[in-house]
Design an enzyme around this catalytic site. Sequence first.
Site, PDB file in Angstrom:
ATOM      1  N   SER A  20      73.646  34.762  88.859  1.00 46.38           N
ATOM      2  CA  SER A  20      72.778  35.258  89.942  1.00 46.38           C
ATOM      3  C   SER A  20      73.013  36.721  90.302  1.00 46.38           C
ATOM      4  O   SER A  20      72.368  37.242  91.204  1.00 46.38           O
ATOM      5  CB  SER A  20      72.974  34.401  91.191  1.00 46.38           C
ATOM      6  OG  SER A  20      74.248  34.645  91.727  1.00 46.38           O
ATOM      7  N   THR A  24      74.049  35.516  94.727  1.00 49.21           N
ATOM      8  CA  THR A  24      73.877  36.910  95.186  1.00 49.21           C
ATOM      9  C   THR A  24      75.130  37.317  95.926  1.00 49.21           C
ATOM     10  O   THR A  24      75.635  36.550  96.737  1.00 49.21           O
ATOM     11  CB  THR A  24      72.696  37.088  96.169  1.00 49.21           C
ATOM     12  OG1 THR A  24      71.486  36.970  95.446  1.00 49.21           O
ATOM     13  CG2 THR A  24      72.698  38.430  96.893  1.00 49.21           C
ATOM     14  N   THR A  32      71.985  41.603  93.188  1.00 53.81           N
ATOM     15  CA  THR A  32      71.486  40.291  92.738  1.00 53.81           C
ATOM     16  C   THR A  32      70.570  40.432  91.530  1.00 53.81           C
ATOM     17  O   THR A  32      69.990  41.491  91.292  1.00 53.81           O
ATOM     18  CB  THR A  32      70.678  39.632  93.885  1.00 53.81           C
ATOM     19  OG1 THR A  32      70.379  38.291  93.535  1.00 53.81           O
ATOM     20  CG2 THR A  32      69.396  40.354  94.177  1.00 53.81           C
ATOM     21  N   ARG A  44      58.576  40.565  91.014  1.00 54.64           N
ATOM     22  CA  ARG A  44      58.982  40.116  92.354  1.00 54.64           C
ATOM     23  C   ARG A  44      60.287  40.806  92.771  1.00 54.64           C
ATOM     24  O   ARG A  44      61.230  40.913  92.003  1.00 54.64           O
ATOM     25  CB  ARG A  44      59.167  38.600  92.335  1.00 54.64           C
ATOM     26  CG  ARG A  44      59.614  37.990  93.666  1.00 54.64           C
ATOM     27  CD  ARG A  44      61.122  37.882  93.775  1.00 54.64           C
ATOM     28  NE  ARG A  44      61.539  37.146  94.971  1.00 54.64           N
ATOM     29  CZ  ARG A  44      62.807  37.068  95.383  1.00 54.64           C
ATOM     30  NH1 ARG A  44      63.754  37.671  94.706  1.00 54.64           N
ATOM     31  NH2 ARG A  44      63.110  36.392  96.450  1.00 54.64           N
ATOM     32  N   VAL A  45      60.310  41.301  93.991  1.00 51.63           N
ATOM     33  CA  VAL A  45      61.521  41.905  94.553  1.00 51.63           C
ATOM     34  C   VAL A  45      61.871  41.136  95.830  1.00 51.63           C
ATOM     35  O   VAL A  45      60.973  40.825  96.619  1.00 51.63           O
ATOM     36  CB  VAL A  45      61.288  43.405  94.857  1.00 51.63           C
ATOM     37  CG1 VAL A  45      62.438  43.981  95.670  1.00 51.63           C
ATOM     38  CG2 VAL A  45      61.100  44.186  93.559  1.00 51.63           C
ATOM     39  N   GLY A  46      63.125  40.845  96.006  1.00 50.27           N
ATOM     40  CA  GLY A  46      63.548  40.078  97.183  1.00 50.27           C
ATOM     41  C   GLY A  46      64.062  40.957  98.308  1.00 50.27           C
ATOM     42  O   GLY A  46      63.709  42.136  98.432  1.00 50.27           O
ATOM     43  N   ASP A  47      64.926  40.381  99.103  1.00 50.77           N
ATOM     44  CA  ASP A  47      65.455  41.084 100.278  1.00 50.77           C
ATOM     45  C   ASP A  47      66.629  42.004  99.948  1.00 50.77           C
ATOM     46  O   ASP A  47      66.892  42.969 100.678  1.00 50.77           O
ATOM     47  CB  ASP A  47      65.937  40.060 101.317  1.00 50.77           C
ATOM     48  CG  ASP A  47      67.036  39.159 100.750  1.00 50.77           C
ATOM     49  OD1 ASP A  47      66.870  38.669  99.615  1.00 50.77           O
ATOM     50  OD2 ASP A  47      68.060  38.951 101.426  1.00 50.77           O
ATOM     51  N   THR A  55      72.024  36.310 102.138  1.00 49.80           N
ATOM     52  CA  THR A  55      71.822  35.695 100.828  1.00 49.80           C
ATOM     53  C   THR A  55      70.874  34.522 101.034  1.00 49.80           C
ATOM     54  O   THR A  55      70.786  33.981 102.126  1.00 49.80           O
ATOM     55  CB  THR A  55      73.161  35.223 100.242  1.00 49.80           C
ATOM     56  OG1 THR A  55      72.916  34.548  99.009  1.00 49.80           O
ATOM     57  CG2 THR A  55      73.906  34.281 101.167  1.00 49.80           C
ATOM     58  N   GLY A  56      70.184  34.152  99.974  1.00 46.16           N
ATOM     59  CA  GLY A  56      69.266  33.021 100.093  1.00 46.16           C
ATOM     60  C   GLY A  56      67.850  33.425  99.732  1.00 46.16           C
ATOM     61  O   GLY A  56      67.645  34.445  99.057  1.00 46.16           O
ATOM     62  N   GLY A  81      64.898  35.234  99.600  1.00 45.04           N
ATOM     63  CA  GLY A  81      64.655  36.583 100.091  1.00 45.04           C
ATOM     64  C   GLY A  81      63.379  36.748 100.889  1.00 45.04           C
ATOM     65  O   GLY A  81      63.331  37.543 101.838  1.00 45.04           O
TER      66      GLY A  81
END
Length: 332
Positions: free
Chosen positions: A88, A191, A209, A219-222, A242-243, A245
């Site tokens: 991850s 992450t 991450t 796709r981009v997360g937090d 974490t989690g 996003g």
Amino acid sequence: MNRKKFITRAALAALFAGAATPVSAAGKRRKKKQNPESRAGGPMSIATWKHGMEATAEAMRVMQEGKSALDAAEAGVRVTEADKTNTSVGLGGFPDREGIVTLDASIMEGSGRCGSVSFVQGIDHPITLARKVMEDTPHVMLTGRGAEMFAQSLGMVKHPNTLTEVSRKAWENWLKEKQYKPIINIENHDTIGLLALDQNGKLAGCCTTSGLAFKMHGRVGDSPIIGAGLFCDEEVGAATCTGLGETVLRTLASHTAVELMRHGATAQEAAEEAIHRIVKKHSNFKDFQVGILVITKTGEHGAFGLHKGFNYALHQHNSHRLIDAAYYSQAK
Ligand code: SD4
């Protein structure tokens, strides 16, 4: 406004307006909620999940050499990024639905200086690239091809898109059903978010991450978004998440937690309220996991998971431990 509403509002105002001890609705002084594992004092390093143990050990080693929280946080998460068995973080991470690993990372100092990269391919240490964005460019964030070009201009090697054996198998397995359901549930997460406070009282944090497994390409997360996956302010403290996003992005959870502390919440209260906001905005909260770590500028900490299972590594006061965080709900 009726009397009851007035008292409730007054109590809330007192809780987040810097009052030393909040006032309950009944007008009594209520003891502020602290994390039972929390004790002030630096240097300290704290990081998400079990892999945070190696990362916090490295961060502490670097601070004990007299280096800054910023150097320590970067060095700590580089250990996780370099671990090809970690699915991850870094190039060992699970790919997106096209079979391509794309990486996101951010770094921030208590002074407000920050840098990040997103949607980067083939780079060993996105966190170091994020730091270079912070230090060597007038920008905060570079993405995709542009970030990779910058990496190459710095002499960082760009690897071809090859998956590790484990990632390839996981992806091939996923391809059989191609279920497009974001899968950061209670078992599937990771992450690394790491926060450090050094011997001079300086704060810094890093978050890095490979993101959501089998996400849509692009796709981009937090994690690379300042205020979402990471936020630091030396006047108050720092937070990292974490989690899933998307849920952290919708609530800017790290920034929210730091602001709550600015207005009087303890680190534990801030962590819990940030998760409560995610619950309030997501009726499907039983389907995903989120965890948050929060520290104050003096080294107290708070930690909270949406569900059971979120743990974190803490290195402080000559003790180095993995701790199970308190959580909102055990439901699944
Ligand atoms: C993301 N927050 O990309 C990251 C992934 C993560 O536990 O933290 N997984 O949404």
